[in-house]
Scaffold this motif. Structure first.
Motif, PDB file in Angstrom:
ATOM      1  N   ALA A 114      15.185 -30.484   1.965  1.00  0.00           N
ATOM      2  CA  ALA A 114      14.395 -30.665   0.947  1.00  0.00           C
ATOM      3  C   ALA A 114      13.065 -31.374   1.280  1.00  0.00           C
ATOM      4  CB  ALA A 114      15.209 -31.353  -0.294  1.00  0.00           C
ATOM      5  N   MET A 115      13.264 -32.297   2.023  1.00  0.00           N
ATOM      6  CA  MET A 115      12.023 -33.305   2.546  1.00  0.00           C
ATOM      7  C   MET A 115      11.255 -32.265   3.295  1.00  0.00           C
ATOM      8  SD  MET A 115      13.965 -36.715   3.044  1.00  0.00           S
ATOM      9  CE  MET A 115      12.777 -37.552   4.159  1.00  0.00           C
ATOM     10  N   SER A 116      11.987 -31.596   4.324  1.00  0.00           N
ATOM     11  CA  SER A 116      10.877 -30.815   4.804  1.00  0.00           C
ATOM     12  C   SER A 116      10.005 -29.590   4.294  1.00  0.00           C
ATOM     13  CB  SER A 116      11.851 -29.868   6.173  1.00  0.00           C
ATOM     14  OG  SER A 116      12.506 -30.963   7.173  1.00  0.00           O
ATOM     15  N   ALA A 117      11.016 -29.165   3.294  1.00  0.00           N
ATOM     16  CA  ALA A 117      10.131 -28.066   2.585  1.00  0.00           C
ATOM     17  C   ALA A 117       8.955 -28.595   1.867  1.00  0.00           C
ATOM     18  CB  ALA A 117      11.140 -27.192   1.592  1.00  0.00           C
ATOM     19  N   ASN A 118       9.397 -29.854   1.250  1.00  0.00           N
ATOM     20  CA  ASN A 118       8.202 -30.429   0.408  1.00  0.00           C
ATOM     21  C   ASN A 118       7.205 -30.803   1.520  1.00  0.00           C
ATOM     22  OD1 ASN A 118       8.645 -30.812  -2.451  1.00  0.00           O
ATOM     23  ND2 ASN A 118      10.610 -31.947  -1.748  1.00  0.00           N
ATOM     24  N   PHE A 119       7.551 -31.505   2.649  1.00  0.00           N
ATOM     25  CA  PHE A 119       6.298 -31.796   3.435  1.00  0.00           C
ATOM     26  C   PHE A 119       5.420 -30.551   3.759  1.00  0.00           C
ATOM     27  CE2 PHE A 119       4.867 -32.309   7.719  1.00  0.00           C
ATOM     28  CZ  PHE A 119       3.955 -33.677   7.666  1.00  0.00           C
ATOM     29  N   ILE A 120       6.159 -29.447   4.413  1.00  0.00           N
ATOM     30  CA  ILE A 120       5.311 -28.327   4.757  1.00  0.00           C
ATOM     31  C   ILE A 120       4.807 -27.587   3.501  1.00  0.00           C
ATOM     32  CG2 ILE A 120       5.731 -25.952   5.235  1.00  0.00           C
ATOM     33  CD1 ILE A 120       8.105 -26.867   7.073  1.00  0.00           C
ATOM     34  N   LEU A 121       5.196 -27.510   2.346  1.00  0.00           N
ATOM     35  CA  LEU A 121       4.418 -26.949   1.024  1.00  0.00           C
ATOM     36  C   LEU A 121       3.463 -27.835   0.718  1.00  0.00           C
ATOM     37  CD1 LEU A 121       7.445 -25.906  -0.930  1.00  0.00           C
ATOM     38  CD2 LEU A 121       5.849 -24.409   0.063  1.00  0.00           C
ATOM     39  N   ASN A 122       3.465 -29.249   0.747  1.00  0.00           N
ATOM     40  CA  ASN A 122       2.376 -30.118   0.505  1.00  0.00           C
ATOM     41  C   ASN A 122       1.128 -29.786   1.540  1.00  0.00           C
ATOM     42  OD1 ASN A 122       3.166 -31.457  -1.550  1.00  0.00           O
ATOM     43  ND2 ASN A 122       4.216 -32.983  -0.722  1.00  0.00           N
ATOM     44  N   ILE A 123       1.426 -29.867   2.789  1.00  0.00           N
ATOM     45  CA  ILE A 123       0.496 -29.549   3.907  1.00  0.00           C
ATOM     46  C   ILE A 123      -0.327 -28.288   3.502  1.00  0.00           C
ATOM     47  CG2 ILE A 123      -0.087 -28.777   6.356  1.00  0.00           C
ATOM     48  CD1 ILE A 123       1.976 -31.183   6.845  1.00  0.00           C
ATOM     49  N   LEU A 124       0.615 -27.153   3.191  1.00  0.00           N
ATOM     50  CA  LEU A 124      -0.076 -25.757   2.915  1.00  0.00           C
ATOM     51  C   LEU A 124      -0.734 -25.866   1.684  1.00  0.00           C
ATOM     52  CD1 LEU A 124       0.052 -22.671   3.842  1.00  0.00           C
ATOM     53  CD2 LEU A 124       2.043 -22.517   2.614  1.00  0.00           C
ATOM     54  N   GLN A 125      -0.225 -26.571   0.621  1.00  0.00           N
ATOM     55  CA  GLN A 125      -0.941 -26.501  -0.645  1.00  0.00           C
ATOM     56  C   GLN A 125      -2.299 -27.201  -0.487  1.00  0.00           C
ATOM     57  OE1 GLN A 125       1.041 -28.805  -3.622  1.00  0.00           O
ATOM     58  NE2 GLN A 125       0.226 -27.704  -5.378  1.00  0.00           N
ATOM     59  N   ASN A 126      -2.448 -28.374   0.449  1.00  0.00           N
ATOM     60  CA  ASN A 126      -3.549 -29.023   0.738  1.00  0.00           C
ATOM     61  C   ASN A 126      -4.560 -28.297   1.549  1.00  0.00           C
ATOM     62  OD1 ASN A 126      -3.051 -31.528  -0.594  1.00  0.00           O
ATOM     63  ND2 ASN A 126      -2.091 -32.453   0.932  1.00  0.00           N
ATOM     64  N   MET A 127      -4.064 -27.393   2.386  1.00  0.00           N
ATOM     65  CA  MET A 127      -4.956 -26.601   3.206  1.00  0.00           C
ATOM     66  C   MET A 127      -5.653 -25.479   2.541  1.00  0.00           C
ATOM     67  SD  MET A 127      -2.669 -26.171   7.014  1.00  0.00           S
ATOM     68  CE  MET A 127      -3.238 -24.410   6.725  1.00  0.00           C
ATOM     69  N   LEU A 128      -4.738 -24.931   1.699  1.00  0.00           N
ATOM     70  CA  LEU A 128      -5.440 -23.924   0.656  1.00  0.00           C
ATOM     71  C   LEU A 128      -6.340 -24.383  -0.329  1.00  0.00           C
ATOM     72  CD1 LEU A 128      -2.020 -21.952  -0.044  1.00  0.00           C
ATOM     73  CD2 LEU A 128      -3.827 -21.013   1.139  1.00  0.00           C
ATOM     74  N   LYS A 129      -6.112 -25.612  -0.964  1.00  0.00           N
ATOM     75  CA  LYS A 129      -7.011 -26.223  -1.930  1.00  0.00           C
ATOM     76  C   LYS A 129      -8.296 -26.216  -1.211  1.00  0.00           C
ATOM     77  CE  LYS A 129      -4.105 -28.223  -5.194  1.00  0.00           C
ATOM     78  NZ  LYS A 129      -3.722 -29.647  -5.691  1.00  0.00           N
ATOM     79  N   THR A 130      -8.195 -26.744   0.128  1.00  0.00           N
ATOM     80  CA  THR A 130      -9.259 -26.989   0.775  1.00  0.00           C
ATOM     81  C   THR A 130     -10.150 -25.543   0.966  1.00  0.00           C
ATOM     82  OG1 THR A 130      -8.448 -28.692   1.876  1.00  0.00           O
ATOM     83  CG2 THR A 130     -10.448 -27.830   3.111  1.00  0.00           C
ATOM     84  N   TRP A 131      -9.566 -24.702   1.655  1.00  0.00           N
ATOM     85  CA  TRP A 131     -10.210 -23.270   1.923  1.00  0.00           C
ATOM     86  C   TRP A 131     -10.621 -22.864   0.441  1.00  0.00           C
ATOM     87  CZ3 TRP A 131      -5.338 -21.184   5.161  1.00  0.00           C
ATOM     88  CH2 TRP A 131      -5.580 -21.730   6.317  1.00  0.00           C
ATOM     89  N   VAL A 132      -9.995 -22.962  -0.518  1.00  0.00           N
ATOM     90  CA  VAL A 132     -10.466 -22.371  -2.092  1.00  0.00           C
ATOM     91  C   VAL A 132     -11.668 -23.325  -2.399  1.00  0.00           C
ATOM     92  CG1 VAL A 132     -10.086 -22.443  -4.405  1.00  0.00           C
ATOM     93  CG2 VAL A 132      -8.243 -21.665  -2.893  1.00  0.00           C
ATOM     94  N   THR A 133     -12.061 -24.335  -1.975  1.00  0.00           N
ATOM     95  CA  THR A 133     -13.198 -25.115  -2.372  1.00  0.00           C
ATOM     96  C   THR A 133     -14.336 -24.659  -1.135  1.00  0.00           C
ATOM     97  OG1 THR A 133     -11.784 -26.963  -2.638  1.00  0.00           O
ATOM     98  CG2 THR A 133     -14.177 -27.622  -1.944  1.00  0.00           C
ATOM     99  N   ILE A 134     -13.888 -24.270  -0.198  1.00  0.00           N
ATOM    100  CA  ILE A 134     -14.976 -23.745   0.752  1.00  0.00           C
ATOM    101  C   ILE A 134     -15.305 -22.488   0.237  1.00  0.00           C
ATOM    102  CG2 ILE A 134     -15.221 -22.807   3.210  1.00  0.00           C
ATOM    103  CD1 ILE A 134     -13.490 -25.223   4.225  1.00  0.00           C
TER     104      ILE A 134
END
Length: 159
Positions: free
Chosen positions: A73-93
């Motif tokens: 659960a912790m690993s999945a949340n960690f990975i999804l948070n990183i992925l979510q932040n990356m995607l939000k940054t790419w969407v902003t770009i």
């Protein structure tokens, strides 16, 4: 009946915005959809893992298995948070890229006009009316963002 006509008109405008965004920047919509999907699945994974943890605590109470579930659960949340932040940054770009491409499209249309028309007050007014909602009200980001939020919430509710 008038309300239905307005809904149809609004739907046509939304579809036009999607088509224009896709035509201007092919990777924009898939990126926004991916971002909303990642946002939607995170609560689902947390709920599923919580169910497994509670089942383990109320059932056989195997400590190594319980620790493994918490780690997953912790690993999945960690990975999804990183992925979510990356995607939000790419969407902003890509938001900025989409705006630049829209400006370029409008500029090309203006440049293709006869010189007399470029200085025509009516043409200048039309140009400003086209640019105002895009630049000052964030039409692309708001229309597409609201639809993706709706999709994300529906996915979460179904889950």
């Amino acid at each position: 009946m008038k309300g239905l006509g307005l809904m149809i008109t609004d739907l046509k405008i939304v579809l036009y915005v999607y088509k224009l965004a896709h035509r201007l920047c092919k990777s924009y919509l898939p990126l926004v959809i991916s971002s909303s999907f990642v946002t939607a699945i995170q609560p689902l994974i947390n709920l599923m893992m919580l169910k497994f943890v509670i089942d383990e605590l109320t059932g056989t109470k195997r400590i190594p298995y319980f620790i493994g579930l918490v780690g997953i659960a912790m690993s999945a949340n960690f990975i999804l948070n990183i992925l979510q932040n990356m995607l939000k940054t790419w969407v902003t770009i890509k938001d900025e890229d989409l705006m630049n491409r829209f400006d370029l499209m409008i500029s090309e249309k203006v440049m293709s006009l006869d010189f007399e028309m470029v200085e025509d007050p009516e043409i200048l007014d039309l140009k400003e009316r086209a640019l105002f909602p895009v630049h000052n009200q964030g039409v692309f980001q708001r229309v597409i963002g609201q639809a993706m939020t709706l999709v994300s919430q529906v996915i979460t509710m179904i889950g």
